[in-house]
Structures are given as C-alpha cells and as structure tokens.
Design a protein around this motif. Structure first.
Motif, PDB file in Angstrom:
ATOM      1  N   GLU A  67       0.868  -1.175   0.000  1.00  0.00           N
ATOM      2  CA  GLU A  67       0.000   0.000   0.000  1.00  0.00           C
ATOM      3  C   GLU A  67       0.904   1.224   0.000  1.00  0.00           C
ATOM      4  OE1 GLU A  67      -2.813   2.220   3.255  1.00  0.00           O
ATOM      5  OE2 GLU A  67      -2.281   0.116   3.569  1.00  0.00           O
ATOM      6  N   ARG A  68       0.604   2.170  -0.870  1.00  0.00           N
ATOM      7  CA  ARG A  68       1.433   3.384  -0.906  1.00  0.00           C
ATOM      8  C   ARG A  68       0.743   4.463  -0.094  1.00  0.00           C
ATOM      9  NH1 ARG A  68       2.908   8.087  -3.453  1.00  0.00           N
ATOM     10  NH2 ARG A  68       5.052   8.093  -4.248  1.00  0.00           N
ATOM     11  N   ARG A  69       1.400   4.869   0.992  1.00  0.00           N
ATOM     12  CA  ARG A  69       0.809   5.956   1.792  1.00  0.00           C
ATOM     13  C   ARG A  69       1.633   7.212   1.556  1.00  0.00           C
ATOM     14  NH1 ARG A  69      -0.883   3.589   7.663  1.00  0.00           N
ATOM     15  NH2 ARG A  69      -1.814   1.679   6.904  1.00  0.00           N
TER      16      ARG A  69
ATOM     17  N   SER B  92       4.031   8.073   4.372  1.00  0.00           N
ATOM     18  CA  SER B  92       4.897   7.056   4.981  1.00  0.00           C
ATOM     19  C   SER B  92       5.758   6.306   3.972  1.00  0.00           C
ATOM     20  CB  SER B  92       4.069   6.018   5.735  1.00  0.00           C
ATOM     21  OG  SER B  92       2.865   6.521   6.179  1.00  0.00           O
TER      22      SER B  92
END
Ligand SMILES: Cc1cc2nc3c(=O)[nH]c(=O)nc-3n(C[C@H](O)[C@H](O)[C@H](O)COP(=O)(O)O)c2cc1C
Length: 200
Positions: free
Chosen positions: A78-80, A83
C-alpha cells in the motif's frame, strides 16, 4: 540489536524497491541504523527521498526472492503519501525518515527516525528453517566476497534444518537460494526484482 527484515524505498520512477536489510534497532524501535553499500538501490533511494519503511516479517520466501532478484513482481503493498510503501503481508512496519547520512565510505551509515508504525498480523514464531533461509539468503548476497566452497558448505549444513522443520515456502525458498548459488557464483549482486518478470 540487528533485526533482519525487508526495507521498501521509492525508486525514481515511483515504483517500490524491496530489499532485505538488517538495521540496528534500539529497544523502543524509535531509531534505525542502516549500513547499505553505495552500490545499493536502497542507499540511492534513501539519499534521494529521505525516507523508507522497514518491515519485520516471517515471510522468508519473499525475503529470499528479494535477495536473489527473483521477486516475480514487487509484492503487494500500500502506498501511503506520508509514509511510503507498506508491504501488505509483513507482520510489522516502521516508516522512518533519514536524519543523518554519511556516505564518505563505500559502506554508508544512515540513521533514521521512526515516524509511524503499524502491525498487520502476528509473527509466526521462532522456526529453525526460517532462520536457515535467512542465513542462506545472506550468503547468496555475499557471493562476490566469499569462496564458493565455503558458501556451498554452509548451505549443506543449513539444509537439514529446512528439511526437518520447514514448510513448503521454506523448502521452495531454500532451493531457490541453492540454485542461485550454483548458477551465479561471482556474478554481480542482483537487483531485487527479476528483470524478466518486470519486463513481462
Ligand atoms: C537478511 C539480509 C540482510 C541484509 N542486510 C544488509 C544490510 O544491512 N546492508 C547491506 O548493505 N546489505 C544487506 N543485505 C544485502 C542486500 O539485501 C543486497 O545487497 C541487495 O542486493 C541490495 O538490494 P538493493 O540494491 O535493492 O538495495 C542483506 C541481505 C539479506 C538477505
């Protein structure tokens, strides 16, 4: 203490780089000290973007595949925006920012401060086969430094641990390492994603 795991960083084309790394961590997991070589993508990405995500995992097949450049494609993550890339299947993650970077020497020294953390699932527990795969994966990334005989002898000693205590994933991972060592001794260190798989 040094903890072996997986580090994700962002490549300059926006894709994730996944690499096995062993940072030194403090008791509270507030700081990570990494010592990647200047030739590594992890070093280049950390220097450029100033951040990365370290993962604690028991998924040693992914770790072994990343070590020998045989990830079929980057693992699900998951690309945050704040973060970085968080691997979906890891147990715990630590998003960190670079506070100090010394690259005067070939082996760099990078201090990171943990800014966010999370737990995705439980850690399986201690298992000798998993540890044997971790050792085998480290050997596979040191082929340019160690004599082939020595690497093969160490793999021979580790193999019974996989046979006695491992599951399918550990057996597959260890076999991949053995095949890699047999076929590529002395070749340059791989990048973590299989270039053929990425192109395909
Ligand atoms: C369990 C494990 C831990 C590792 N820890 C480090 C490390 O702390 N520093 C380092 O330079 N390389 C380490 N390596 C080797 C790197 O993973 C390897 O050089 C890899 O090709 C670097 O990938 P990158 O170019 O995508 O960053 C480790 C390998 C394994 C299997």
């Amino acid at each position: 203490m040094i903890v072996e795991g997986l580090m994700t960083t962002e490549n300059d084309d926006g894709t994730p780089n996944v690499s096995p790394m062993g940072p030194r961590v403090d008791d509270g997991w507030n700081r990570l000290l990494l010592r990647p070589f200047r030739t590594s993508t992890t070093y280049r990405n950390l220097k450029r973007t100033g951040r990365g995500v370290f993962h604690v995992t028991d998924d040693v097949e992914t770790l072994a595949r990343a070590a020998i450049g045989r990830l079929p494609s980057p693992p699900t993550c998951e690309r945050r925006p704040d973060s970085g890339f968080i691997l979906t299947d890891a147990c715990r993650w630590y998003a960190a920012v670079v506070e100090r970077l010394n690259d005067a020497e070939e082996r760099t020294s990078i201090e990171l401060r943990v800014v966010e953390r999370g737990t995705s699932r439980e850690f399986l527990g201690l298992n000798r086969a998993k540890h044997a795969v971790v050792e085998g994966a480290i050997l596979a990334t040191r082929l340019h430094l160690l004599p082939q005989d020595e690497v093969e002898e160490q793999l021979r000693r580790l193999r019974p641990l996989v046979e006695k205590t491992g599951g399918d994933a550990e057996t597959r991972a260890f076999r991949l390492i053995e095949d890699f060592v047999r076929s590529t001794h002395g070749a340059p260190a791989p990048t973590s994603v299989d270039p053929e798989a990425r192109d395909g």
